[in-house]
Write a protein that holds these residues in place. Structure first.
Motif, PDB file in Angstrom:
ATOM      1  N   ALA A  10     -21.450 -13.347 -69.982  1.00 33.58           N
ATOM      2  CA  ALA A  10     -21.921 -12.906 -68.667  1.00 33.58           C
ATOM      3  C   ALA A  10     -22.815 -11.679 -68.777  1.00 33.58           C
ATOM      4  CB  ALA A  10     -20.722 -12.615 -67.761  1.00 33.58           C
ATOM      5  N   ARG A  13     -26.265 -12.562 -70.623  1.00 32.34           N
ATOM      6  CA  ARG A  13     -27.122 -13.365 -69.751  1.00 32.34           C
ATOM      7  C   ARG A  13     -27.755 -12.506 -68.651  1.00 32.34           C
ATOM      8  NH1 ARG A  13     -23.594 -18.875 -68.564  1.00 32.34           N
ATOM      9  NH2 ARG A  13     -23.214 -19.466 -70.729  1.00 32.34           N
ATOM     10  N   SER A  14     -26.954 -11.647 -68.066  1.00 32.69           N
ATOM     11  CA  SER A  14     -27.468 -10.797 -66.985  1.00 32.69           C
ATOM     12  C   SER A  14     -28.570  -9.875 -67.492  1.00 32.69           C
ATOM     13  CB  SER A  14     -26.336  -9.972 -66.381  1.00 32.69           C
ATOM     14  OG  SER A  14     -25.371 -10.806 -65.773  1.00 32.69           O
ATOM     15  N   GLN A  17     -31.740 -11.959 -68.037  1.00 35.42           N
ATOM     16  CA  GLN A  17     -32.408 -12.298 -66.788  1.00 35.42           C
ATOM     17  C   GLN A  17     -33.204 -11.119 -66.243  1.00 35.42           C
ATOM     18  OE1 GLN A  17     -28.938 -13.620 -64.680  1.00 35.42           O
ATOM     19  NE2 GLN A  17     -29.195 -15.755 -65.264  1.00 35.42           N
ATOM     20  N   HIS A  35     -21.311 -21.093 -74.629  1.00 39.79           N
ATOM     21  CA  HIS A  35     -22.035 -20.006 -73.985  1.00 39.79           C
ATOM     22  C   HIS A  35     -23.546 -20.225 -73.987  1.00 39.79           C
ATOM     23  CE1 HIS A  35     -18.741 -16.656 -74.240  1.00 39.79           C
ATOM     24  NE2 HIS A  35     -18.455 -17.628 -73.396  1.00 39.79           N
ATOM     25  N   ASP A  37     -26.586 -21.842 -72.663  1.00 42.96           N
ATOM     26  CA  ASP A  37     -26.972 -22.548 -71.444  1.00 42.96           C
ATOM     27  C   ASP A  37     -28.396 -22.130 -71.062  1.00 42.96           C
ATOM     28  OD1 ASP A  37     -27.157 -23.914 -69.103  1.00 42.96           O
ATOM     29  OD2 ASP A  37     -25.609 -22.787 -68.030  1.00 42.96           O
ATOM     30  N   VAL A  39     -30.434 -23.143 -69.129  1.00 45.41           N
ATOM     31  CA  VAL A  39     -30.783 -23.264 -67.715  1.00 45.41           C
ATOM     32  C   VAL A  39     -30.731 -21.901 -67.029  1.00 45.41           C
ATOM     33  CG1 VAL A  39     -30.086 -24.273 -65.496  1.00 45.41           C
ATOM     34  CG2 VAL A  39     -30.010 -25.649 -67.578  1.00 45.41           C
ATOM     35  N   VAL A  40     -29.810 -21.023 -67.471  1.00 46.73           N
ATOM     36  CA  VAL A  40     -29.651 -19.727 -66.789  1.00 46.73           C
ATOM     37  C   VAL A  40     -30.772 -18.768 -67.151  1.00 46.73           C
ATOM     38  CG1 VAL A  40     -27.148 -19.992 -66.719  1.00 46.73           C
ATOM     39  CG2 VAL A  40     -28.185 -18.699 -68.594  1.00 46.73           C
ATOM     40  N   ALA A  41     -31.432 -19.018 -68.282  1.00 50.79           N
ATOM     41  CA  ALA A  41     -32.576 -18.185 -68.686  1.00 50.79           C
ATOM     42  C   ALA A  41     -33.541 -19.056 -69.464  1.00 50.79           C
ATOM     43  CB  ALA A  41     -32.110 -17.000 -69.536  1.00 50.79           C
ATOM     44  N   TRP A  46     -33.275 -19.317 -77.268  1.00 49.45           N
ATOM     45  CA  TRP A  46     -31.836 -19.372 -77.532  1.00 49.45           C
ATOM     46  C   TRP A  46     -31.603 -19.752 -78.996  1.00 49.45           C
ATOM     47  CZ3 TRP A  46     -27.793 -18.855 -73.788  1.00 49.45           C
ATOM     48  CH2 TRP A  46     -28.257 -18.575 -72.482  1.00 49.45           C
TER      49      TRP A  46
END
Length: 224
Positions: A10, A13-14, A17, A35, A37, A39-41, A46
């Motif tokens: 979490a 990722r934050s 972003q 972990h 993903d 799609v979130v960034a 990755w």
């Protein structure tokens, strides 16, 4: 700016972003498949693997990054990644997350860390800052412990009200960097007047903190 982040939980990722929104190039290193993903960034690169493995970091081209952030939930991993980034790849700026405040003493230049961010301590400091008027509150340690970001909220009836910034007799190694007033962020100019309830942010050497307290007529909160 090119930024590599170890840990895509979490927190990682934050951070990714926010950096991507700022127009920076971001790479996320994560060893846990659940972990990863994109799609979130989607704009980030990755990389699946252990951030403590030298071969992986070489393949990822860590030497080409200006900043690395150790953001995993494991202090041991954050220390090792920081050390490798600084000593093996010559990364200029290393920022590390401290999960357990008892480990803070380890996060310094000897482990390649330029800036250590302790989430529990930062949250405690911010909570303290919200209720501490007239006290000096330490928010963050900078430059491997050589300097601190500190805050003081002036009382409503402060004797400094109306005085220009240039009249403050600040110690040598202290700089007033920001005045928070209501919803405004003010970059202080010499002739700007101070007001009651102003929040003043200073960068100061550790040795100059007591002198700053005396100059402003405030107490210390002991939040270090």
């Amino acid at each position: 700016m090119k930024v590599a982040i170890a840990g895509a939980g979490a927190v990682g990722r934050s951070i990714a972003q926010e950096l991507l929104r700022g127009g920076h190039e971001v790479m996320l290193l994560e060893r846990r498949l659940d972990h990863i993903d994109p799609v979130v960034a989607p704009a980030a690169t990755w990389v699946h693997g252990d951030a403590c493995e030298l071969e992986l970091l070489e393949e990822a081209g860590l030497q080409d990054f200006e900043v690395v952030i150790s953001a995993t939930g494991d202090d041991k991993v954050n220390l090792v990644f920081s050390l490798l980034a600084k000593t093996e790849f010559g990364v200029r700026r290393v920022v590390a997350r401290v999960n357990d405040p008892r480990n803070e003493w380890l996060f310094d230049g000897s482990w390649g860390v330029d800036v250590a961010v302790s989430t529990p301590r930062l949250l405690a400091s911010l909570a303290e800052e919200a209720v501490s008027v007239g006290d000096l509150v330490r928010l963050m340690t900078l430059r491997q412990g050589q300097a601190n970001l500190v805050e003081i909220t002036l009382p409503t009836d402060t004797v400094l009200a109306g005085r220009a910034v240039r009249t403050l007799a600040l110690p040598r190694d202290v700089a007033l960097v920001t005045i928070l007033r209501g919803g405004r962020v003010i970059v202080p100019q010499p002739d700007d007047p101070l007001e009651g309830d102003d929040e003043l942010l200073f960068v100061t050497s550790v040795e100059a903190e007591d002198e700053l307290r005396k100059a402003l007529g405030v107490n210390g909160s002991g939040s270090d």
